[in-house]
Design a protein around this motif. Structure first.
Motif, short mmCIF file in Angstrom:
data_model
loop_
_atom_site.label_atom_id
_atom_site.label_comp_id
_atom_site.label_asym_id
_atom_site.label_seq_id
_atom_site.Cartn_x
_atom_site.Cartn_y
_atom_site.Cartn_z
N ALA A 8 0.83 -1.19 0.00
CA ALA A 8 -0.07 0.15 -0.08
C ALA A 8 0.94 1.25 0.20
N ALA A 9 2.07 1.33 0.87
CA ALA A 9 2.83 2.38 0.96
C ALA A 9 3.68 2.60 -0.32
N LEU A 10 4.00 1.44 -0.90
CA LEU A 10 4.78 1.82 -2.18
C LEU A 10 3.79 2.25 -3.61
N ALA A 11 2.43 1.64 -3.19
CA ALA A 11 1.56 2.05 -4.55
C ALA A 11 1.16 3.74 -4.22
N LYS A 12 1.34 4.29 -3.13
CA LYS A 12 1.06 5.65 -2.98
C LYS A 12 2.18 6.50 -3.54
N LEU A 13 3.47 5.81 -3.76
CA LEU A 13 4.57 6.74 -4.41
C LEU A 13 4.37 6.98 -5.78
N ALA A 14 4.31 8.09 -6.21
CA ALA A 14 4.27 8.54 -7.82
C ALA A 14 5.24 7.89 -8.52
N ASP A 15 5.19 7.55 -9.73
CA ASP A 15 6.09 6.99 -10.77
C ASP A 15 6.97 8.46 -11.07
N GLY A 16 8.41 8.14 -11.33
CA GLY A 16 9.27 9.02 -11.61
C GLY A 16 9.87 9.80 -10.42
N TYR A 17 10.41 10.98 -10.73
CA TYR A 17 11.06 11.74 -9.47
C TYR A 17 10.25 12.21 -8.72
N GLY A 18 10.71 12.42 -7.30
CA GLY A 18 10.00 13.10 -6.22
C GLY A 18 10.89 13.27 -5.10
N GLU A 19 10.56 14.06 -3.95
CA GLU A 19 11.25 14.37 -2.96
C GLU A 19 10.59 14.19 -1.71
N GLY A 20 11.17 13.94 -0.44
CA GLY A 20 10.28 13.94 0.41
C GLY A 20 11.34 13.64 1.80
N LEU A 21 10.57 13.19 3.26
CA LEU A 21 11.27 13.23 4.16
C LEU A 21 11.22 11.75 4.52
N TYR A 22 12.32 11.26 5.35
CA TYR A 22 12.56 10.03 6.00
C TYR A 22 13.45 10.20 7.06
N GLN A 23 13.05 9.98 8.42
CA GLN A 23 13.74 10.11 9.60
C GLN A 23 14.21 11.56 9.79
N GLY A 24 13.70 12.41 9.25
CA GLY A 24 13.83 13.76 9.21
C GLY A 24 14.84 14.39 8.34
N ARG A 25 15.04 13.60 7.54
CA ARG A 25 16.16 14.21 6.29
C ARG A 25 15.41 13.77 5.04
N ARG A 26 15.89 14.85 4.05
CA ARG A 26 15.52 15.09 2.89
C ARG A 26 16.02 14.03 1.84
N TYR A 27 15.16 13.28 0.96
CA TYR A 27 15.54 12.41 0.09
C TYR A 27 14.84 12.73 -1.12
N GLY A 28 15.76 12.46 -2.17
CA GLY A 28 15.10 12.48 -3.72
C GLY A 28 14.96 10.99 -4.25
N LEU A 29 14.04 10.63 -4.82
CA LEU A 29 13.65 9.35 -5.03
C LEU A 29 13.08 9.14 -6.65
#
Length: 88
Positions: A8-29
């Motif tokens: 469910a969590a993976l399905a919520k992530l949009a295709d392509g490039y995006g940015e966000g937070l994990y454990q208070g740090r910024r990631y590009g994915l």
């Protein structure tokens, strides 16, 4: 690998490039999915650091999936997908 929360969590992530937070740090994915949905990949890089998260997920049949982390534990991959919060 069978985990409804992870799927469910993976399905919520949009295709392509995006940015966000994990454990208070910024990631590009970058998330890529095949047209038939059987092959999925994710590559994430900490923007101000050196951490990465990378995996391929293969759907091998109904309700069956094979998670292939790239040089890291499955636990790290699952935690990242479950806890990552994309920018809105």
């Amino acid at each position: 690998m069978e985990d409804a929360g992870f799927d469910a969590a993976l399905a919520k992530l949009a295709d392509g490039y995006g940015e966000g937070l994990y454990q208070g740090r910024r990631y590009g994915l970058t998330v890529r999915r095949s047209a038939d949905g059987r092959r999925n990949s994710l590559f994430a890089r900490e923007l101000a650091g050196t951490d990465i998260v990378s995996f391929n997920l293969y759907r091998t049949g109904s309700d069956r999936a094979l998670l292939k982390p790239c040089e890291m534990s499955s636990e790290k991959v699952v935690a990242f997908v479950l806890e990552f919060r994309p920018d809105t």
